[in-house]
Every structure is written in C-alpha cells, then in structure tokens.
Motif scaffolding. Structure first.
Motif, PDB file in Angstrom:
ATOM      1  N   PRO A 358       0.788  -0.891   0.256  1.00  0.00           N
ATOM      2  CA  PRO A 358       0.214   0.315   0.266  1.00  0.00           C
ATOM      3  C   PRO A 358       0.588   1.161   0.042  1.00  0.00           C
ATOM      4  O   PRO A 358       1.504   1.143   0.667  1.00  0.00           O
ATOM      5  N   ASP A 359       0.430   2.330   0.007  1.00  0.00           N
ATOM      6  CA  ASP A 359       0.935   3.391  -0.504  1.00  0.00           C
ATOM      7  C   ASP A 359       0.763   3.708   0.659  1.00  0.00           C
ATOM      8  O   ASP A 359       0.085   4.233   1.610  1.00  0.00           O
ATOM      9  N   GLN A 368      -7.632   1.425  -1.224  1.00  0.00           N
ATOM     10  CA  GLN A 368      -5.656   1.590  -1.748  1.00  0.00           C
ATOM     11  C   GLN A 368      -5.769   0.287  -1.526  1.00  0.00           C
ATOM     12  O   GLN A 368      -5.653  -1.063  -2.405  1.00  0.00           O
ATOM     13  N   LEU A 369      -4.971   0.189  -3.441  1.00  0.00           N
ATOM     14  CA  LEU A 369      -4.666  -0.792  -4.865  1.00  0.00           C
ATOM     15  C   LEU A 369      -4.057  -1.432  -4.628  1.00  0.00           C
ATOM     16  O   LEU A 369      -2.094  -0.589  -4.051  1.00  0.00           O
ATOM     17  N   VAL A 370      -3.772  -2.882  -4.081  1.00  0.00           N
ATOM     18  CA  VAL A 370      -1.734  -3.355  -4.370  1.00  0.00           C
ATOM     19  C   VAL A 370      -2.402  -4.913  -5.490  1.00  0.00           C
ATOM     20  O   VAL A 370      -3.374  -4.732  -5.899  1.00  0.00           O
ATOM     21  N   VAL A 371      -0.926  -4.558  -6.460  1.00  0.00           N
ATOM     22  CA  VAL A 371      -1.502  -4.777  -7.603  1.00  0.00           C
ATOM     23  C   VAL A 371       0.304  -6.585  -7.432  1.00  0.00           C
ATOM     24  O   VAL A 371       1.087  -6.389  -7.449  1.00  0.00           O
ATOM     25  N   GLY A 372      -0.295  -7.462  -7.370  1.00  0.00           N
ATOM     26  CA  GLY A 372       0.407  -9.159  -7.598  1.00  0.00           C
ATOM     27  C   GLY A 372       0.870  -8.565  -8.754  1.00  0.00           C
ATOM     28  O   GLY A 372       0.609  -9.892  -9.504  1.00  0.00           O
ATOM     29  N   SER A 450      -8.472   2.525 -11.189  1.00  0.00           N
ATOM     30  CA  SER A 450      -8.379   2.767 -10.008  1.00  0.00           C
ATOM     31  C   SER A 450      -8.958   4.234  -9.054  1.00  0.00           C
ATOM     32  O   SER A 450      -9.042   5.100  -9.832  1.00  0.00           O
ATOM     33  N   ASP A 451     -10.269   4.134  -8.908  1.00  0.00           N
ATOM     34  CA  ASP A 451      -9.988   5.235  -7.313  1.00  0.00           C
ATOM     35  C   ASP A 451      -9.079   5.170  -7.023  1.00  0.00           C
ATOM     36  O   ASP A 451      -9.853   5.615  -5.295  1.00  0.00           O
ATOM     37  N   ASP A 452      -8.577   4.825  -6.215  1.00  0.00           N
ATOM     38  CA  ASP A 452      -7.314   4.847  -5.182  1.00  0.00           C
ATOM     39  C   ASP A 452      -6.985   6.032  -5.752  1.00  0.00           C
ATOM     40  O   ASP A 452      -5.966   5.911  -6.522  1.00  0.00           O
ATOM     41  N   PRO A 453      -7.364   6.297  -5.159  1.00  0.00           N
ATOM     42  CA  PRO A 453      -6.618   8.562  -4.574  1.00  0.00           C
ATOM     43  C   PRO A 453      -5.137   8.748  -4.901  1.00  0.00           C
ATOM     44  O   PRO A 453      -4.651   9.630  -6.006  1.00  0.00           O
ATOM     45  N   LEU A 454      -4.767   7.858  -4.499  1.00  0.00           N
ATOM     46  CA  LEU A 454      -3.091   7.899  -4.638  1.00  0.00           C
ATOM     47  C   LEU A 454      -2.843   6.986  -5.583  1.00  0.00           C
ATOM     48  O   LEU A 454      -1.286   7.208  -6.342  1.00  0.00           O
ATOM     49  N   ARG A 455      -2.940   6.616  -5.835  1.00  0.00           N
ATOM     50  CA  ARG A 455      -2.569   5.219  -7.079  1.00  0.00           C
ATOM     51  C   ARG A 455      -3.498   4.819  -8.469  1.00  0.00           C
ATOM     52  O   ARG A 455      -4.078   4.343  -9.014  1.00  0.00           O
TER      53      ARG A 455
END
Length: 586
Positions: A358-359, A368-372, A450-455
């Motif tokens: 997460p950021d 909070q988007l995470v990508v694997g 996505s709608d994650d404001p930081l990512r």
C-alpha cells in the motif's frame, strides 16, 4: 587568391579520390541512426516495430552472408534518449559495441545533459581510458571542439577515420551542424561547432594517399545535408541523421548520394556499392540514369513502398539500397536480447515491489490498490496461449472500484477483471499471452485504472520468451541474392530471382516488386541548391514538430487536450508542424 588555391586543392583531392585503385569486391554499408534510447519497440501505432536485438541479429546475418571484410557499419548518432534515464546510455554503448559499429556520430542527444553525463556513460559502459582521457567507443565527432580544454585535448572525439574494406580505402568524416541544436538546450559550456564544409575541407587536405570512397557521417538533418551536398567536392555518400527521415530511394544531389534510415531505430539500412562498368569512359561524368521516377507526396496513397529495393547511379557508383523494417520477421540476437531483458527486469522488479505494498501516504478510510505481478517470466512456444493471473487487492477501509484494466501489448489480451474489490480482500485479473506476431524475447505491459486517489493508474509489466522455432523469419539468402543481382550493370540480370517471393515479409500487404524492374533513379537537386543559401533573419519563431498516427488513442488525447492549450498559449511564437509517422520523408 586563397579561395582559388583552396578550390584547386579540393579539385585535386577529388581527382585523386576518383582515380584510386579499382575495388575488386562490392562494398556493403549497414547504416542506422536516431535510436533515441529505444531498446525494444512498444509495438504501438506510433512505433510499430524496431528493437536493438533484432538489429544485432540482422547485422550479424549480413556479415556472415557478405563476409565481414566487405561490410562497413555506420550510425549517424542520437543513440541516447532525450530525457535522463539512469543506466540506459551505458547499456546502449555496450549494445552498439556488441554490434561492431565502425563509426558512430556524436549527436546532440549524447551531449544534451552535459559533458559530465556523456563521460559518465562511457565510464559506466567500461569504455573510458582513464590514462588517455578519452572513450574507446568508435565515436566520431567532426563538429565539437572544447575551447577551455588543455592543448591537444580540445577535440571531443576523432573527427574522421580511414578504413579498408572490400579492397577499398574508405574515408569517413563526421560533421555536426547548428540545426542539430535547434530544439535542444544550449550546448555544454565551452563547446563550439566547426563549420561542416570547413571540416570536410580539412579532412581532404590531410589525406596523404588517395581514397576510393569518401563518406560523410552527418548529424545535422536532411535539409542541411542537401545544401551541403550541393556545395562540396570529392564526397560520394552522406549517411545522415537527426531529422529522423526515412529516405527511400536515396536522394542524389550534385553526384552525392544521401541516405537516412528513419526514426527510433526502427529500420536498418543496407547499401551495396559497385563501381559502374562504364566509369572512366569519356562520357562517364555525364552518364544518364536508365530511367527516372518522381516520388509521390503521399506514398501511402499511391502504394509506394519505402521498403522495396531501389537502385541509384552517380557518375561513378551503382548503389542498391534496401531499408529493412525490424518487424517480427527479424529474429532477436540472444546475447543482446538478454542484456535488454536484464535491464527491464531490474526496473520491473522495483515497480512490482512498490505496487505490491500500500502507498504509505494512504488514509485508512480510502481504497488502497495493491498489485501482485508474477516473478517468473512466461516461457512458451510460438502459437501457444498461456493464461497469466495478476492479483489485485484492496488494503483500504472502503470498497475499491476498478474502472478499467487494459493491455498495452499486442500479444496480451484481457480475459476478465473485477469491477469491485471489498476492503482487505483480493481478486484476479486474467490475461492471455498469445504467441502469435510476437518477439522471441517479449514484454507484456498492462495498466489498472481505479478510484484509489494515490494510485489512480498503476502500470506493471512481466517478461517472457519464445522457445523453439519462430515461424515467418526473413529469408536472408533470398534478400541478399536479390541485392547482389541488382548490383549488376543492368537490372535485367535479376530475372532469375523469384519475383513472387517477398523476403522481407512485409508488415502490410503490398504488391511484390519484380527485381528485374526496379527503376534506376536520378533525383539530382543541385539545380535548386546552387549558390549560397539565403541568410535567414534571427531570431525567428520556434519550430515545434508533432508526430502522430491517425487512430492512436494516445494521439487523440494529445490532440484533444494538449495541442489546443499549447497553441493558444504560444500563438505567434511557434511554427507548428504535424507529421504522420507512416509517411516516409522524401
């Protein structure tokens, strides 16, 4: 009197050059330019092909086919990217060294970030002689001189060199014009450029023995090369760069053949030079081409193909040119591909590690988007399909909306993706890697909106390779046989070649060109360029060039939002030109 003496000297040099020993073999020149830091093609509309691993493979094939001692490899400069990209300039030097170039011009992009950056790149590539204080890379720089350097060290790199190939004594002199710095920042402090005509004259004056062939390796752009050709004597060939022009067929100005291979290192140019059988006859200097054609203004509308073989003749030389696009029909050199793959793998690993966490600035009540991303490369055979799973997670306190998942690579297809991910849970985006129309060493890029404001947009990539046979690879023997046949005194000698076989495997459908009917072209522009060029007032409006491809989504976005704001803000200050990258320059 001084001018008359110099004119007499240049004419003498010219006579010595054309009177040198007749070569026993044809010379093959492999030429390129304007790599612009591109290692692999993105295979997007604006860069549909290219790649240094493909170029390395093709150059090696031609060296094996034509025999190394008859091949000369030249690059017109702008290897480095315009923007600072850590590690890439040094990698580019190692790759070009692997490709065994005989001479590479120093372009403005090599120096745009200063002399210290250029020197550091040479050091990082292991090509800097600390004792002598210069690079061991085959740089040529006929224009750059350092006014504040100690005596004897003012020339940045040798301005010329003389080599022997195909039984010929060949002079290669490099020049750089002021036009090369038109759009760039100011040159490094303490650096001046020598006038190109003056540099060529000094080179010719320095000759202790006659030359069979004189080549100018130019980094000043096509328009300046045309003007230069109209004014010089004793020059046979100009291999140009900077303007990123794709010149097919070559231009002839004042008996000087001008060539350039296009943009972003997408193509490899091939020339095969043979002396004309009638050279030395009384009428040889006034020889007339077999036939002539006019190049269309819009080649894509008339079917003109810049990748067809063409033949031009000067008073002395018969020159066959073939521009080879580095499409999927070109194999990848394994060593070069591995070097490039390792460079991208290091960068992709850093990105993957960042996306998997997460950021740190994210708030708990936000998604909070995470990508694997898979750690191991995809290994497959040609024609195979493999499913790759990309983990998408939400480490925030509210649901995460996935607005769009998009593939950025032509061999990567999105199969399914989640629309919503609840807090603290994971989901999967499924992609399919399709082993068709693919490079042997490939890279799959994707993006998640996505709608994650930081990512807001997350971009990731994973690599792969094809093992086993690659279908549809270019037939080097057929291509070479065609060029050899066309090098004869009469195109009819090529009648035995199978005209229905297209050794280039063109990326688009075109009518095959019968080798026996390839026209001999004379495009002599000297009548338009005689005399002194007009003096242009300074300062003048800044020229801005925009390269685009119709139908490209990114181009539409630029045209819709960026260009209108740009032109409104700088109205009357800029001279704006747009170019369709599909159209070769003539």
């Amino acid at each position: 009197m001084q001018h008359q003496t110099r004119t007499l000297l240049l004419c003498t040099v010219f006579m010595l050059s054309v009177g040198a020993t007749e070569a026993s073999e044809a010379l093959t020149v492999l030429f390129s330019g304007s790599a612009n830091g591109v290692l692999r093609s993105c295979h997007c509309p604006s860069a549909p092909w290219g790649g240094l691993a493909k170029r390395a493979w093709l150059m090696d094939q031609f060296r094996q086919t034509a025999e190394t001692d008859t091949v000369l490899a030249l690059d017109a400069g702008d290897l480095f990217p315009v923007y600072k990209t850590p590690g890439r300039p040094a990698l580019l030097l190692r790759l070009f060294d692997r490709m065994q170039y005989d001479a590479v011009a120093i372009g403005d992009q090599e120096l745009v970030h200063g002399l210290d950056a250029w020197t550091a790149a040479n050091r990082a590539a292991g090509m800097w002689d600390e004792t002598a204080g210069h690079s061991n890379f085959p740089w040529l720089s006929g224009g750059y001189r350092m006014t504040d350097a100690p005596a004897g060290q003012q020339i940045l790199a040798p301005p010329w060199k003389i080599v022997e190939r195909a039984g010929m004594r060949i002079g290669i002199v490099s020049i750089v014009g002021e036009d090369a710095w038109r759009f760039a920042r100011s040159r490094p402090e303490g650096m001046v450029l020598m006038d190109p005509e003056r540099m060529i004259a000094i080179f010719q004056e320095s000759l202790a023995q006659p030359l069979d062939l004189t080549i100018v390796l130019s980094h000043q752009g096509l328009d300046a090369d045309r003007k230069l050709a109209a004014r010089v004597h004793g020059v046979d060939l100009i291999i140009g760069g900077h303007s990123q022009s794709l010149i097919s067929p070559p231009e002839i100005v004042n008996n000087v053949v001008i060539c350039q291979a296009g943009k972003n290192g997408e193509n490899l140019g091939i020339l095969r030079l043979t002396l004309r059988s009638d050279y030395g006859d009384a009428d040889a200097m006034d020889a007339t081409p077999v036939s002539s054609i006019e190049s269309p203004t819009h080649p894509e509308e008339t079917g003109d193909d810049p990748f067809r073989p063409t033949v031009v003749e000067t008073a002395r030389w018969r020159i066959v040119q073939q521009i080879v696009p580095l499409t999927n029909a070109i194999e990848d050199d394994e060593t070069v591909a591995q070097m490039i793959d390792a460079y991208y793998a290091e960068r992709d690993t850093h990105i993957s590690e960042r996306l998997a966490q997460p950021d740190p600035g994210a708030e708990a009540d936000r998604p909070q988007l995470v990508v694997g991303i898979p750690d191991e490369p995809v290994v497959m055979t040609a024609g195979e399909r493999q499913t790759v799973r990309i983990r998408l997670g939400n480490r925030g306190g509210v649901p995460l909306t996935i607005e769009r998942v998009r593939s950025r690579s032509p061999w990567l297809e999105l199969m399914e993706a989640p629309a919503m991910i609840e807090p603290g849970t994971d989901a999967e985006a499924l992609f399919e890697v399709i082993g068709e129309n693919i490079d042997r060493w490939f890279r799959c890029e994707f993006s998640v909106l996505s709608d994650d404001p930081l990512r807001r947009v997350a971009q990731g990539a994973f690599s792969g390779r094809i093992e086993g046979p690659m279908p549809g690879i270019i037939d080097i023997d057929a291509l070479w046989t065609n060029l050899v046949a066309l090098s004869g005194d009469h195109p009819a000698q090529a009648d035995a070649i199978d005209s229905d076989h297209d050794p280039l495997l063109q990326p688009k459908t075109t009518d095959s060109v019968e080798p026996g009917s390839v026209p001999v072209i004379d495009r002599n522009h000297s009548d338009d360029l005689d005399g002194e060029p007009a003096v242009k007032p300074e300062p003048r409006r800044v020229k801005v060039e925009y390269f685009h491809v119709p139908g490209c989504p990114d181009c539409r976005e630029v045209e819709r939002y960026v260009l209108p704001d740009f032109t409104n803000r700088f109205a009357g200050v800029i001279e704006f030109r747009t170019y369709d990258v599909r159209v070769p320059a003539h």
